[in-house]
Design a protein around this motif. Structure first.
Motif, PDB file in Angstrom:
ATOM      1  N   VAL A 175       0.867  -1.177   0.000  1.00 55.36           N
ATOM      2  CA  VAL A 175       0.000   0.000   0.000  1.00 55.36           C
ATOM      3  C   VAL A 175       0.904   1.228   0.000  1.00 55.36           C
ATOM      4  CG1 VAL A 175      -1.779   1.268   1.256  1.00 55.36           C
ATOM      5  CG2 VAL A 175      -1.799  -1.243   1.247  1.00 55.36           C
ATOM      6  N   PHE A 176       0.815   2.028  -1.043  1.00 51.26           N
ATOM      7  CA  PHE A 176       1.619   3.234  -1.180  1.00 51.26           C
ATOM      8  C   PHE A 176       0.746   4.438  -0.887  1.00 51.26           C
ATOM      9  CE2 PHE A 176       3.743   0.050  -3.662  1.00 51.26           C
ATOM     10  CZ  PHE A 176       5.088   0.309  -3.474  1.00 51.26           C
ATOM     11  N   LEU A 177       1.251   5.378  -0.091  1.00 54.17           N
ATOM     12  CA  LEU A 177       0.506   6.581   0.275  1.00 54.17           C
ATOM     13  C   LEU A 177       1.213   7.819  -0.256  1.00 54.17           C
ATOM     14  CD1 LEU A 177      -0.236   5.776   4.028  1.00 54.17           C
ATOM     15  CD2 LEU A 177      -1.698   5.318   2.047  1.00 54.17           C
ATOM     16  N   ASP A 178       0.436   8.755  -0.746  1.00 56.01           N
ATOM     17  CA  ASP A 178       0.952  10.050  -1.179  1.00 56.01           C
ATOM     18  C   ASP A 178       0.819  11.000   0.012  1.00 56.01           C
ATOM     19  OD1 ASP A 178       1.749  12.320  -2.500  1.00 56.01           O
ATOM     20  OD2 ASP A 178      -0.027  12.424  -3.801  1.00 56.01           O
ATOM     21  N   VAL A 179       1.698  10.830   0.978  1.00 59.15           N
ATOM     22  CA  VAL A 179       1.589  11.528   2.266  1.00 59.15           C
ATOM     23  C   VAL A 179       1.544  13.050   2.129  1.00 59.15           C
ATOM     24  CG1 VAL A 179       2.618  11.818   4.553  1.00 59.15           C
ATOM     25  CG2 VAL A 179       2.599   9.564   3.465  1.00 59.15           C
ATOM     26  N   PRO A 180       2.370  13.683   1.291  1.00 56.21           N
ATOM     27  CA  PRO A 180       2.287  15.147   1.197  1.00 56.21           C
ATOM     28  C   PRO A 180       0.916  15.653   0.772  1.00 56.21           C
ATOM     29  CG  PRO A 180       4.316  14.370   0.193  1.00 56.21           C
ATOM     30  CD  PRO A 180       3.473  13.150   0.489  1.00 56.21           C
ATOM     31  N   ASN A 181       0.180  14.854   0.008  1.00 55.84           N
ATOM     32  CA  ASN A 181      -1.137  15.282  -0.459  1.00 55.84           C
ATOM     33  C   ASN A 181      -2.293  14.773   0.400  1.00 55.84           C
ATOM     34  OD1 ASN A 181      -0.394  16.937  -2.717  1.00 55.84           O
ATOM     35  ND2 ASN A 181       0.311  15.055  -3.686  1.00 55.84           N
ATOM     36  N   MET A 182      -2.000  14.041   1.460  1.00 58.84           N
ATOM     37  CA  MET A 182      -3.053  13.609   2.392  1.00 58.84           C
ATOM     38  C   MET A 182      -3.462  14.788   3.262  1.00 58.84           C
ATOM     39  SD  MET A 182      -1.509   9.921   3.672  1.00 58.84           S
ATOM     40  CE  MET A 182      -2.700   9.753   4.991  1.00 58.84           C
ATOM     41  N   PRO A 183      -4.745  14.907   3.588  1.00 59.42           N
ATOM     42  CA  PRO A 183      -5.159  15.996   4.474  1.00 59.42           C
ATOM     43  C   PRO A 183      -4.750  15.719   5.917  1.00 59.42           C
ATOM     44  CG  PRO A 183      -7.028  14.589   3.961  1.00 59.42           C
ATOM     45  CD  PRO A 183      -5.867  14.086   3.136  1.00 59.42           C
ATOM     46  N   LYS A 229      -8.287  15.474  19.258  1.00 63.68           N
ATOM     47  CA  LYS A 229      -8.942  16.060  20.433  1.00 63.68           C
ATOM     48  C   LYS A 229      -7.938  16.780  21.328  1.00 63.68           C
ATOM     49  CE  LYS A 229     -12.784  12.985  20.239  1.00 63.68           C
ATOM     50  NZ  LYS A 229     -14.045  12.787  20.849  1.00 63.68           N
ATOM     51  N   PHE A 230      -6.727  16.961  20.822  1.00 62.78           N
ATOM     52  CA  PHE A 230      -5.663  17.606  21.577  1.00 62.78           C
ATOM     53  C   PHE A 230      -5.329  18.925  20.897  1.00 62.78           C
ATOM     54  CE2 PHE A 230      -5.473  13.069  22.066  1.00 62.78           C
ATOM     55  CZ  PHE A 230      -5.371  12.912  23.440  1.00 62.78           C
ATOM     56  N   ALA A 231      -5.484  20.021  21.618  1.00 63.87           N
ATOM     57  CA  ALA A 231      -5.267  21.355  21.056  1.00 63.87           C
ATOM     58  C   ALA A 231      -3.872  21.474  20.460  1.00 63.87           C
ATOM     59  CB  ALA A 231      -5.458  22.415  22.140  1.00 63.87           C
ATOM     60  N   GLY A 232      -3.807  21.983  19.228  1.00 58.46           N
ATOM     61  CA  GLY A 232      -2.522  22.239  18.587  1.00 58.46           C
ATOM     62  C   GLY A 232      -1.852  21.023  17.997  1.00 58.46           C
ATOM     63  N   ILE A 233      -2.570  19.894  17.922  1.00 52.61           N
ATOM     64  CA  ILE A 233      -1.978  18.667  17.375  1.00 52.61           C
ATOM     65  C   ILE A 233      -2.867  18.136  16.257  1.00 52.61           C
ATOM     66  CG2 ILE A 233      -1.200  16.323  17.838  1.00 52.61           C
ATOM     67  CD1 ILE A 233      -0.783  17.139  20.763  1.00 52.61           C
ATOM     68  N   LYS A 234      -2.250  17.917  15.100  1.00 52.42           N
ATOM     69  CA  LYS A 234      -2.960  17.284  13.996  1.00 52.42           C
ATOM     70  C   LYS A 234      -2.129  16.098  13.526  1.00 52.42           C
ATOM     71  CE  LYS A 234      -1.192  20.863  10.919  1.00 52.42           C
ATOM     72  NZ  LYS A 234      -1.532  21.951  10.022  1.00 52.42           N
ATOM     73  N   CYS A 235      -2.762  15.205  12.780  1.00 50.02           N
ATOM     74  CA  CYS A 235      -2.050  14.002  12.362  1.00 50.02           C
ATOM     75  C   CYS A 235      -2.494  13.539  10.984  1.00 50.02           C
ATOM     76  CB  CYS A 235      -2.230  12.888  13.384  1.00 50.02           C
ATOM     77  SG  CYS A 235      -3.869  12.162  13.425  1.00 50.02           S
ATOM     78  N   LYS A 236      -1.667  12.681  10.411  1.00 52.88           N
ATOM     79  CA  LYS A 236      -1.988  11.927   9.214  1.00 52.88           C
ATOM     80  C   LYS A 236      -1.823  10.467   9.599  1.00 52.88           C
ATOM     81  CE  LYS A 236      -0.474  15.417   5.904  1.00 52.88           C
ATOM     82  NZ  LYS A 236       0.166  15.660   4.600  1.00 52.88           N
TER      83      LYS A 236
END
Length: 129
Positions: free
Chosen positions: A15-23, A28-35
């Protein structure tokens, strides 16, 4: 199609992911986002996380080993700190608070099971609603 070495069946595909283009996903933690790069539904997950300056992962306990590689910024807890290119792993039972330094942090985290948070919040990959 290549066959498996251990069974008489076709090898599963990579499974290959195009990580730079993933949203980026909100957490639920302020100031933290993830892929989410990998998740098997049981809590095993590989996450690319971006922490804003000073963002905190609140008090939690690791229910299995956690591995973290710092890609950018400064990732800190009470036991030490990691800069870009550095790595930390925490054993099952390790309990701590972690936060990003003044420049923020981008980290790659590998989890085998969800963490347990002192305030009852779900782990990043649980109950995203």
């Amino acid at each position: 199609m290549r066959k498996r070495l251990t069974k008489d069946e076709v090898s599963p595909r990579s499974v290959f992911l195009d990580v730079p283009n993933m949203p980026w996903e909100t957490t639920k933690f302020a100031g933290i986002k993830c892929k989410t790069l990998y998740s098997d539904g049981s809590g095993m997950a590989t996450l690319l996380m971006e922490l804003e300056p000073g963002a905190e992962v609140p008090l939690h306990e690791h229910t299995a080993i956690e591995q973290t590689y710092v890609l950018a910024g400064h990732f800190v807890d009470e036991e030490g700190e990691c800069l870009p290119g550095q790595f930390v792993w925490r054993p099952e039972g390790n309990t701590h608070v972690a936060w990003a330094g003044k420049e923020g942090a981008t980290i790659l985290g590998i989890f085998l099971k969800p963490n347990i948070f002192a305030d009852g919040r779900p782990f990043f990959t649980q109950d995203k609603g």
